[in-house]
Write an enzyme that holds these catalytic residues in place. Structure first.
Site, PDB file in Angstrom:
ATOM      1  N   HIS A  11     -12.554  57.041  24.610  1.00  0.00           N
ATOM      2  CA  HIS A  11     -11.721  56.954  25.814  1.00  0.00           C
ATOM      3  C   HIS A  11     -11.274  55.510  25.980  1.00  0.00           C
ATOM      4  CE1 HIS A  11     -10.229  57.690  29.857  1.00  0.00           C
ATOM      5  NE2 HIS A  11     -10.809  56.550  30.197  1.00  0.00           N
ATOM      6  N   LYS A  56     -15.255  63.285  33.590  1.00  0.00           N
ATOM      7  CA  LYS A  56     -14.338  64.061  32.740  1.00  0.00           C
ATOM      8  C   LYS A  56     -14.797  64.043  31.281  1.00  0.00           C
ATOM      9  CE  LYS A  56     -11.201  61.647  34.736  1.00  0.00           C
ATOM     10  NZ  LYS A  56     -10.113  60.965  35.427  1.00  0.00           N
ATOM     11  N   ARG A 101      -8.191  58.793  46.594  1.00  0.00           N
ATOM     12  CA  ARG A 101      -8.389  57.346  46.419  1.00  0.00           C
ATOM     13  C   ARG A 101      -7.057  56.636  46.230  1.00  0.00           C
ATOM     14  NH1 ARG A 101     -11.615  57.359  41.356  1.00  0.00           N
ATOM     15  NH2 ARG A 101     -11.403  55.097  41.464  1.00  0.00           N
ATOM     16  N   ASP A 117     -13.221  65.438  40.747  1.00  0.00           N
ATOM     17  CA  ASP A 117     -12.585  64.154  40.432  1.00  0.00           C
ATOM     18  C   ASP A 117     -11.080  64.216  40.664  1.00  0.00           C
ATOM     19  OD1 ASP A 117     -12.415  61.430  39.308  1.00  0.00           O
ATOM     20  OD2 ASP A 117     -11.189  62.479  37.835  1.00  0.00           O
ATOM     21  N   SER A 168     -15.584  58.515  37.794  1.00  0.00           N
ATOM     22  CA  SER A 168     -14.391  59.333  37.572  1.00  0.00           C
ATOM     23  C   SER A 168     -14.152  59.519  36.066  1.00  0.00           C
ATOM     24  CB  SER A 168     -13.196  58.625  38.238  1.00  0.00           C
ATOM     25  OG  SER A 168     -11.990  59.164  37.811  1.00  0.00           O
TER      26      SER A 168
END
Ligand code: URA
Length: 437
Positions: free
Chosen positions: A84, A189, A170, A163, A185
């Protein structure tokens, strides 16, 4: 009867208290069910923003967000490992990395997103390949992982729905920039995707979410701690995002650059980062003895790319979209290109049509920027520095305005950080630090 009152949970955090495991599990679940109101979660998010959460609270918060949806069970015969990136300008690394690591023997499930704002989205880039399809069912994901070893597709709706709801809240309550909220967050995922190992590319610099190295390190540590708490082997690389990654920023232009890398060429920084991330992923997958540089040179990464694209309906040999209009930005004087600012180039590409300002907007696949010189290079007056690609030429003035101050040619002096951008053929020293659990 609910076990807690939202107002008590908000007050506890407002007064700098620790939230208990039970409070966290309840408040995230009750918010997902609509029992905790948006304004109550907004107040709690602000209290967390101001007071923080410790590592154990953050890990529990992440667990509650994972529990809000489904968790993929990746029952495949190869070891699973994912990557990621916190997002940057010209960050096309997933494209060469996923097939390369698959060609080395691992299974890489890359559930990706679309671009919003100045950072591009992997799915938007891949959709510039004629026929390629981002939406896959869970059964298709598993089949492709088994058959090809790599899949890059849209995240299913069922992953961490808490999320999705909280992130939208947010966004409109100025509570995005909180390390525990960002870390939980991202990790909710990624952990819900079910891969056994995870490598994080945490970017630092003007084109990144985290502008300074200290902030990026803090986020990287929080991410790695959450991974460890949830039994997912996690490593983070801190990497430079002060200037665009590679020479291409946009959609089709980035796909073309990724293919260059897979065919043995490509810019040194893209090759360097692809190999650095691949090595970390292979180590986590228990395949540390495989050398990804050798596999890349053998062409097996490119073969896997072709199979991965075909498996999702795309034609890897099709001509990529070309822009209707190209505008060249030239150096205004002889000198040293001391700055090519990632944020400025990212915003310019976005304004040319490569990205979207609102969810659901269409992007132009041919839009983007090609960087023709790199920071640290000497340039001559009139030398092309950038090519701006767009289908809508009236977007060019806004792109040029975004570049104002972001391209600096100085007639004397050195780059602002000598040595960072002018590394030898091996690359520009893009990996700044490695953080392991
Ligand atoms: N990316 C995410 O997925 N979540 C955040 O909070 C910030 C960036």
């Amino acid at each position: 009867m609910e076990p807690f009152a939202a107002v008590d949970v908000i007050r506890a955090k407002r007064d700098s208290g620790r939230l208990t495991d039970e409070q966290i599990a309840w408040v995230v679940d009750a918010y997902t069910r609509g029992v905790v109101a948006e304004e109550q979660m907004a107040a709690l998010a602000m209290a967390i923003f101001l007071r923080g959460m410790d590592a154990a609270e953050t890990a529990r918060w992440t667990g509650a967000m994972i529990d809000s949806g489904e968790r993929l069970e990746l029952r495949v015969s190869r070891p699973t490992v994912d990557k990621h990136s916190t997002g940057g300008v010209g960050d096309k690394i997933t494209l060469p990395l996923a097939p390369l690591v698959a060609a080395c023997g691992a299974a890489v499930p890359q559930l990706s997103g679309r671009g919003l704002g100045h950072t591009g989205g992997t799915l938007d880039k891949l959709e510039s390949i004629p026929g390629w399809r981002a939406e896959l069912s869970t059964a298709e994901i598993l089949k492709q992982l088994e058959d090809v070893g790599a899949v890059v597709c849209a995240a299913t709706e069922g992953l961490a729905p808490a999320d999705r709801k909280l992130y939208a809240l947010r966004d409109v309550t100025s509570t995005v920039e909180s390390i525990p909220l960002i870390a939980s967050s991202i990790m909710s995922k990624k952990i819900a995707e079910g891969s056994a190992g995870l490598v994080l590319d945490v970017k630092a610099g003007s084109g990144a979410f985290m502008k300074t190295r200290d902030q990026a390190r803090e986020l990287a540590r929080a991410l790695v701690e959450i991974g460890a708490a949830h039994g997912v082997a996690t490593t983070a690389l801190l990497t430079d995002m002060s200037t665009p990654l590679g020479n291409a920023v946009g959609n089709a232009v980035e796909v073309a650059e990724a293919v260059d890398v897979l065919r043995g060429g490509g810019p040194p920084d893209v090759v360097e980062l692809t190999l650095a991330l691949a090595r970390e992923m292979l180590t986590l997958a228990g395949l540390g003895e495989v050398d990804p540089a050798e596999v890349l040179a053998s062409g097996r990464g490119y073969e896997t790319w072709c199979r991965m694209i075909r498996a999702q309906g795309g034609d890897p040999e099709a001509t990529l979209p070309v822009p209707a209009h190209v505008h060249v930005v030239e150096a205004e004087l002889d000198g040293l290109l001391s700055t090519m600012d990632a944020y400025a180039v990212g915003v310019a590409a976005w304004r040319l049509g490569a990205g979207r300002a609102r969810r659901g907007e269409r992007v132009q696949y041919a839009a983007g920027i090609r960087c023709l010189a790199r920071p640290g290079e000497r340039v001559a007056r009139g030398q092309p520095l950038l090519e701006l690609h767009t289908d809508t030429p009236d977007a060019v003035p806004a792109a040029l305005a975004a570049l104002d101050g972001g391209l600096v040619v100085s007639d004397s002096g050195e780059p602002e950080d000598p040595g960072k951008h002018d590394a030898p053929a091996g690359g520009r020293g893009i990996v700044l630090e490695t953080i392991r659990s």
